[in-house]
Design a protein around this motif. Structure first.
Motif, short mmCIF file in Angstrom:
data_model
loop_
_atom_site.label_atom_id
_atom_site.label_comp_id
_atom_site.label_asym_id
_atom_site.label_seq_id
_atom_site.Cartn_x
_atom_site.Cartn_y
_atom_site.Cartn_z
N PRO A 1 -18.47 -53.38 -12.57
CA PRO A 1 -18.73 -52.89 -13.92
C PRO A 1 -18.17 -53.82 -14.99
O PRO A 1 -17.11 -54.40 -14.80
CB PRO A 1 -18.01 -51.55 -13.96
N ILE A 2 -18.91 -53.95 -16.06
CA ILE A 2 -18.43 -54.73 -17.19
C ILE A 2 -18.31 -53.82 -18.40
O ILE A 2 -18.88 -52.73 -18.43
CB ILE A 2 -19.36 -55.92 -17.50
N CYS A 3 -17.57 -54.25 -19.38
CA CYS A 3 -17.49 -53.42 -20.59
C CYS A 3 -17.63 -54.28 -21.82
O CYS A 3 -16.87 -54.17 -22.77
CB CYS A 3 -16.21 -52.61 -20.61
N SER A 4 -18.61 -55.20 -21.78
CA SER A 4 -18.86 -56.05 -22.94
C SER A 4 -20.30 -56.49 -22.90
O SER A 4 -21.03 -56.16 -21.99
CB SER A 4 -17.97 -57.28 -22.87
N CYS A 5 -20.69 -57.26 -23.90
CA CYS A 5 -22.02 -57.87 -23.90
C CYS A 5 -22.03 -58.97 -22.84
O CYS A 5 -21.06 -59.70 -22.69
CB CYS A 5 -22.26 -58.45 -25.29
N PRO A 6 -23.12 -59.10 -22.06
CA PRO A 6 -23.17 -60.17 -21.05
C PRO A 6 -23.49 -61.52 -21.69
O PRO A 6 -24.51 -62.12 -21.41
CB PRO A 6 -24.27 -59.71 -20.11
N LYS B 1 -14.30 -54.74 -15.78
CA LYS B 1 -13.36 -53.62 -15.64
C LYS B 1 -12.72 -53.79 -14.27
O LYS B 1 -13.40 -53.72 -13.25
CB LYS B 1 -14.13 -52.30 -15.67
N TYR C 1 -28.56 -63.13 -16.47
CA TYR C 1 -29.80 -63.88 -16.76
C TYR C 1 -29.97 -64.10 -18.25
O TYR C 1 -31.01 -63.81 -18.82
CB TYR C 1 -31.02 -63.13 -16.26
N ASN C 2 -28.94 -64.58 -18.89
CA ASN C 2 -28.97 -64.70 -20.35
C ASN C 2 -29.33 -66.13 -20.71
O ASN C 2 -28.60 -66.81 -21.41
CB ASN C 2 -27.57 -64.30 -20.85
N ALA D 1 -28.38 -62.52 -25.63
CA ALA D 1 -27.55 -61.31 -25.46
C ALA D 1 -26.41 -61.44 -26.45
O ALA D 1 -25.43 -62.14 -26.20
CB ALA D 1 -27.03 -61.22 -24.04
N GLN D 2 -26.58 -60.83 -27.60
CA GLN D 2 -25.62 -60.99 -28.69
C GLN D 2 -25.36 -59.66 -29.36
O GLN D 2 -26.25 -58.83 -29.47
CB GLN D 2 -26.17 -61.97 -29.73
N THR D 3 -24.15 -59.50 -29.85
CA THR D 3 -23.81 -58.25 -30.53
C THR D 3 -24.01 -58.36 -32.04
O THR D 3 -23.88 -57.39 -32.76
CB THR D 3 -22.36 -57.87 -30.26
N ALA E 1 -29.74 -58.58 -33.17
CA ALA E 1 -29.04 -57.30 -33.22
C ALA E 1 -29.34 -56.58 -34.52
O ALA E 1 -29.61 -55.37 -34.53
CB ALA E 1 -27.54 -57.53 -33.05
N GLY F 1 -33.17 -61.34 -23.71
CA GLY F 1 -32.04 -60.43 -23.83
C GLY F 1 -32.44 -59.00 -24.14
O GLY F 1 -31.77 -58.30 -24.88
N SER F 2 -33.57 -58.56 -23.57
CA SER F 2 -34.05 -57.22 -23.89
C SER F 2 -34.45 -56.50 -22.61
O SER F 2 -33.75 -56.62 -21.61
CB SER F 2 -35.20 -57.33 -24.88
#
Ligand SMILES: Cc1ncc(COP(=O)(O)O)c(C=O)c1O
Lengths: 539, 470
Positions: free
Chosen positions: A127-132, A139, A165-166, A171-173, A178, A370-371
């Motif tokens: 599991p991750i807890c951020s943008c890839p 985590k 696969y970015n 893949a941006q916040t 965004a 990134g979608s």
């Protein structure tokens, strides 16, 4: 929160042996790079491509002893597993209140998962807890009982991301993608709550379909809410019993599922082997269907960049074959769209093949854009046919507005319609990262598969247990990578896969390479017997 | 390290294999080898037929392919009905620039009213971006996915849940994860298209029973039991499944779950229940048909449902015991081989669950409205209402036309006219390849926020339009 050592751009790679990372350029190297740059020119004739691109693709074989050891190691694992099973009760849930039923699961499969896969289970589904993005935050979890169960420690680890696969770094916040997506939520809400044909179409879908068609330079396009479903729910309407499908052996599960649902006859050819494909086609046409009738039509199905092999399809030759025998091509560009070609338009762009020669252009928006979602592009009549017959268009929910908008904005950036050269910059950065990373890996002496311009870089480690060892060791050094082993690959060919991104900086790649070099010695990954380039690789 | 230690073993093992094997083993292996060679030689001759190079070339030259796709007529409804929806989807919906009362889309609970959902989703973009850029196995598992799975399992009072990124692929992946070629599936003939595709992918033998007809089901189960007695060896290896929907999307009817559960136990079937429509709509707290009919949820082996209807996001999920659901994490094709759900959509589902838990009265409100619609919509001159009174999906069938094509045309016209008059309804779309082509209908969805006035208004519009067209 315990943040371990950060991977950021100011980490200096270790300067040992061949790691020359300064700006030093030898004259030899300049000539070499000029030569290779020439090949990117789009207008070279097909013939020339054959020889050039065959030499760019590499599949070095493992030493015999490694092969033997790999099999042996695998069987050893199985035997230990069997012994284990005899003595220790598995710590797993059992089925309740279903006495006298036929067991739900196959016993070998269950055994494999419990006693072989469990040993390396911690290397997947992390599991991750951020943008890839270029980095990600894992985590942390530990297993108190050798993989039967996991617990979160409450801490996190920031890692360099070589697993997502970015490709183009969308893949941006923050930034235009965004921002636009957020605006679309404000305007349209979260979802459309209906299928495209039943009041599930909004202006964004129409705009995206038009833009996609323009992006490829074809007549029309249609988009769907999931890439997997694009294959699985459209192939059945394009094919019927009596049709022949000539399919690459490494094709993706979604394609195989779609073909299974279609009822067409499937013949598999060796991975990216054009000669074998031609032979399959020739024999099939000559001998016809089992009942003696000729085939209705022949569809060649392949991927642009193969996600496990890192190879790029030999498209120009395949287009020739298609024309020679009157077959059709279905090209899945899940990993190649955006990531290959000097305009990011995928393998047709890469080889300078006319996209109209590809009958069905398919791809997904999950990776470079990134979608989420998928498209099919092609002639007007093809797309009209799908609008009328596609399972997904009729029954499945249409794309969510935020997801659609993310694709629209990122596609416009790639095409340069945003008025900047941001897209071109990203495409070039990815190409540069790819070449540099692959060449440096070759220099280190590990075996990698695939084409030198493919951003998917599988590094062979062969032994099943080494997959786990490498993934874990790299994690302790703050690098996140993906491992793949049996059954996703042949037993023989356990591998680690790196996915490069335009978001990676040279320093980040250098850091990863220095760690790979170091653990390559420790874990014995330097299998390659090819001569190594003694010169520093220029970026 | 490992290499140096184990290499001498290989030779001793090889030695053992070759020199200590009994003769009959060697004999067996030799005959196997011969068989393989024979098969290879035979295969090359292509079933006795052998063509020379010249003959082959001749055939290839003369072979002509069919066109890739059939030409579609410009007047095909899929190309003509290009209604475009603008703005948010709520109690009202803007179709082609006209504001319509919404009885067409599947947002039964009208969650558009809760701005918190949008806010949370937007915050999610700030934290995670839009896409997840990877399947669940490869760094595509984001903490919100785990949270949603945990919340769904808790909400449904089950051990485990697994979330998919698309509702269609949820049930279509779950079925072939369990049902294999040698198994038998008993399924209702009105199951929705996604389930049909799941069954096709499993390649199991399927036995369809008449819609909600328990007598017919039992008859077919008995027939199977008889066949099993004749071949007990095979029967001992055949798994049996029963697949039904809680509320059928294609008819709006509810399944008789209690009877189904009895048959499940009697004939040792595993019961898969699809709650695409019933999840989050019926039962006191929206748990679906098991809650409404007071059936112990443990009697059902696997529940699959959509996050695209009552939850108003995109995706789907399965819940059940740990033993059953865990299997999908490695065998559910759409789970393993597709990018995970975009985190913002996961967050939207979590926020919707928050509302489900905090304000269970929304289910009661929805059921009330559904019943009111049911009462009013019985009295059309030309149309006949079908579907369970509590169901948020109802069907209006033409009373006097049975022909599929003919009724399709009329119903589409009615839907188009209604939209012009400010009421959004759809003629349900089906592909010609449906196993049992459903009778064509206007599919009505019920929104929690409809008032009595809205309903009678809708009634007037449909009555007027259908009288003038049908
Ligand atoms: C070749 C190929 N096709 C289709 C897909 C599925 O795409 P999505 O993740 O958008 O469902 C993938 C994803 O891994 C892929 O590699």
């Amino acid at each position: 929160m315990k943040n371990r050592k950060f991977v950021n751009s100011d980490i200096e790679p270790k300067k040992n042996g061949i790691h020359h990372t300064n700006g030093y350029r030898s004259s030899e190297n300049i000539i070499k790079s000029k030569l290779t740059n020439e090949h990117q020119d789009n207008n070279v004739a097909t013939d020339k491509y054959k020889s050039i691109h065959d030499s760019k693709e590499s599949f070095e074989e493992a030493p015999l002893i490694t092969a033997c050891l790999t099999y042996f190691g695998f069987y050893l694992l199985m035997i230990i597993g069997y012994i284990n099973q005899l003595f220790f009760e598995p710590k797993v849930a059992t089925e309740k209140n279903r006495d006298g039923y036929v067991p739900l699961f196959d016993s070998f499969e269950r055994f494999y998962l419990r006693y072989v896969y469990r040993r390396v289970k911690d290397c997947w589904n992390r599991p991750i807890c951020s943008c890839p993005a270029d980095t990600l935050v894992l985590k942390d979890r530990i297993t108190p009982d050798f993989g039967w169960s996991f617990e979160f420690t409450g801490t996190t680890t920031k890692c360099l991301n070589l697993g997502s696969y970015n490709y183009l770094g969308f893949a941006q916040t923050s930034g235009p993608c965004a921002e636009d997506s957020i605006k679309s939520i404000e305007k349209y809400g979260i979802a459309t709550c209906n299928a495209r044909r039943e009041l599930g179409t909004n202006a964004l879908h129409i705009e995206l379909e038009e833009l996609t068609a323009k992006f490829f330079g074809v007549e029309d396009a249609i988009v769907f809410g999931m890439g997997f479903a694009t294959n699985a729910l459209n192939l059945p309407s394009l094919l019927s019993p009596g049709c022949l499908v000539v399919s690459d052996e490494k094709n993706h599960a979604s394609i195989i599922l779609g073909l299974r649902l279609s009822g067409a006859t499937i013949k598999v050819y060796k991975h990216n082997n054009v000669k074998h494909m031609e032979k399959v086609i020739v024999d099939s046409i000559a001998y016809g269907q089992k009942n003696g009738k000729p085939w209705k039509k022949i569809l060649i199905i392949l991927e642009g960049v193969f996600s496990m092999e890192g190879s790029i399809v030999k498209l120009p030759q395949i287009v020739e074959i298609k024309k020679k025998y009157g077959a059709y091509i279905y090209l899945d560009e899940a990993h190649s769209i955006g990531a290959t070609g000097s305009h990011g338009r995928g393998v047709t762009d890469f080889y300078g093949v006319d996209p109209k020669d590809i009958d069905i252009l398919m791809g997904t928006f999950t990776k470079s854009f990134g979608s989420a979602g998928g498209y099919i592009a092609g002639s007007k009549s093809l797309i009209n046919f799908l609008r009328a017959n596609s399972h997904a268009h009729c029954y499945a929910s249409s794309m969510a507005p935020a997801v659609t908008q993310q694709i629209l904005t990122s596609m416009k950036i790639i095409m340069g319609l945003d008025g900047t050269n941001e897209g071109k910059k990203r495409i070039d950065q990815l190409a540069r990262n790819t070449r540099y990373f692959r060449k440096r890996l070759a220099q280190i002496g590990v075996i990698t598969y695939g084409h030198e311009d493919s951003p998917v870089v599988p590094m062979l480690v062969y032994l099943f247990s080494k997959i786990g060892a490498v993934v874990r060791t790299l994690t302790t050094r703050n690098i996140a990578v993906v491992g793949a082993g049996f059954p996703a690959t042949p037993i023989m060919e356990g591998r680690i896969r790196f996915c490069l991104s335009a978001a990676h900086s040279k320093d980040q790649l250098d850091y990863a390479l220095s760690v790979i070099d170091e653990i390559g010695d420790k874990l014995g990954l330097k299998y390659s017997r090819k001569p190594k380039d003694p010169n520093p690789i220029e970026y | 390290m490992l290499q140096a230690e184990s290499s001498p073993y290989i030779f001793s093992v090889l030695y053992d294999i070759i020199f200590q094997a009994p003769t009959y083993v060697i004999f067996l292996e030799l005959s196997l080898l011969l068989l393989v060679i024979w098969i290879i030689i035979h295969k090359q001759s292509n079933g006795g037929k052998h063509l020379t190079q010249k003959q082959k070339e001749e055939i290839i030259k003369n072979w002509v392919s069919e066109p890739l796709v059939a030409e579609i007529d410009e007047n095909h409804p899929a190309l003509q009905n290009n209604h475009i929806v603008d703005g948010p989807i709520g109690k009202f919906i803007t179709v082609d620039g006209i504001k319509c009362l919404n009885m067409a889309t599947h947002n039964y609970l009208g969650l558009e009213e809760y701005p918190k959902i949008k806010e949370n989703a937007i915050n999610c973009i700030h934290k995670y971006g839009v896409g997840s850029c990877g399947p669940r196995g490869f760094y595509g598992t984001v903490d919100v996915h785990l949270e949603l799975e945990e919340r769904l399992a808790k909400f449904m009072d089950q051990e485990e849940a697994v979330v998919y990124s698309y509702a269609f692929s949820t049930v279509a992946s779950a079925i072939p994860a369990y049902c294999k070629r040698t198994d038998i599936i008993f399924a209702d003939e009105c199951i929705n298209f996604a389930i049909q595709k799941g069954i096709d992918a499993s390649r199991s033998k399927v036995v369809y029973f008449k819609h909600n007809d328990m007598r017919d089901l039992e008859k077919k189960l008995q027939e199977q039991a008889k066949a099993d007695q004749k071949n007990p060896k095979k029967a001992a290896k055949t798994r049996r499944f029963l697949i039904v929907e809680g509320i059928y999307m294609n008819t709006g009817e509810m399944c008789p779950l209690r009877e189904l559960v009895e048959l499940r136990a009697k004939y040792k079937l595993r019961l898969f229940l699809d709650e695409t429509v019933s999840f989050g709509t019926i039962g006191k707290s929206g748990h679906g048909i098991t809650e409404l009919l007071c059936v112990d949820i443990k009697e059902v082996d696997l529940i699959s449902a959509s996050l695209e209807n009552a939850v108003e996001s995109i995706g789907g999920f399965c819940v059940g015991s740990h033993f059953i659901v865990e299997h999908q994490r490695l065998s559910g094709l759409g789970y393993c081989f597709s990018a995970s759900q975009p985190p913002l959509l996961t967050q939207a589902a979590i926020s919707a669950l928050d509302i489900f838990e905090q304000e269970p009265r929304i289910f009661e409100q929805l059921n009330d409205v559904a019943e009111k619609v049911d009462e009013q919509f019985r009295y059309f001159t030309k149309l006949e209402l079908k579907g369970h009174p509590l169901s948020p999906v109802k069907h209006l069938y033409l009373k006097h036309v049975d022909d599929l094509e003919e009724s399709e045309k009329i119903l589409r016209k009615i839907a188009d006219e209604c939209m012009k008059k400010g009421l959004a309804v759809v003629a349900a779309e089906y592909l010609p390849i449906e196993k049992f082509p459903p009778k064509r209908s206007l599919r009505i969805t019920v929104n929690r926020l409809l008032t009595a006035d809205d309903i009678s208004n809708a009634y007037k519009i449909i009555e007027e339009v259908s009288k003038s067209i049908a």
